[in-house]
Design an enzyme around this catalytic site. Structure first.
Site: not given
Ligand code: AMP
Length: 172
Positions: A97, A60
């Site tokens: 994560e 994006r």
């Protein structure tokens, strides 16, 4: 123009607990798209950020970074996931994560004297933008700033970034 009204909120995407800020509804809106790119470029100029290249983060960051580069008279350079760029690359691995990810840029895309503005659609934890800054630093380029359409302030991502100006248009 109220940009937030053009950004769609999708709860629990791509996984439970994430509120996804969907910019496809902004991109498909003719006046909204033009206003966003014009405002983005104006803010970069107002902050006197002079970049030779906009470095956009897959994918994006490409959608906003390329028209921004056109507006401010810079070139555009894509930073991509592994295996996408055809010529020799520099790589940077970074922590997610769970596990690690990797970003790459063409070795001949940047010179040590290039002034670079890093662009993505959104900053959350700042991990992706930080890794991109490390990639740019590895080449020895001058990082002049970051530009994001959206900032998720609660996640304090900007604290993870180097001390250069950060331009954002919409905050949540
Ligand atoms: P981060 O590295 O945590 O700053 O995450 C930034 C990247 O993840 C950007 O490329 C975003 O497009 C994407 N991202 C993270 N959180 C969201 C969210 N809530 N909505 C949309 N995109 C997100």
């Amino acid at each position: 123009m109220d940009l937030k009204s053009l950004i769609r909120d999708i709860p629990d995407f791509p996984k439970p607990g994430i509120l996804f800020r969907d910019i496809t509804t902004l991109l498909r809106h003719p006046e909204g798209l033009r206003y966003t790119i014009d405002l983005f470029a104006q803010k970069i100029l107002d902050a006197q950020l002079k970049a030779d290249y906009v470095v956009g983060i897959e994918s994006r960051g490409f959608m906003f970074g390329t028209p921004l580069a056109y507006k401010i008279g810079a070139g555009f350079i894509p930073v991509r996931k592994p295996g996408k760029l055809p010529a020799a690359v520099h790589s940077i691995e970074y922590q997610l994560e769970y596990g690690t990810d990797c970003l790459q840029v063409h070795q001949d895309a940047l010179n040590p004297d290039s002034r670079v503005l890093i662009v993505d659609d959104l900053i959350a934890t700042g991990g992706t933008a930080k890794a991109t800054a490390q990639l740019v630093n590895k080449i020895g380029c001058q990082l002049v700033g970051f530009g994001f359409i959206i900032e998720l302030r609660d996640l304090q991502g900007r604290q993870n970034l180097p001390d250069v100006p950060i331009i954002t248009l919409v905050e949540y």
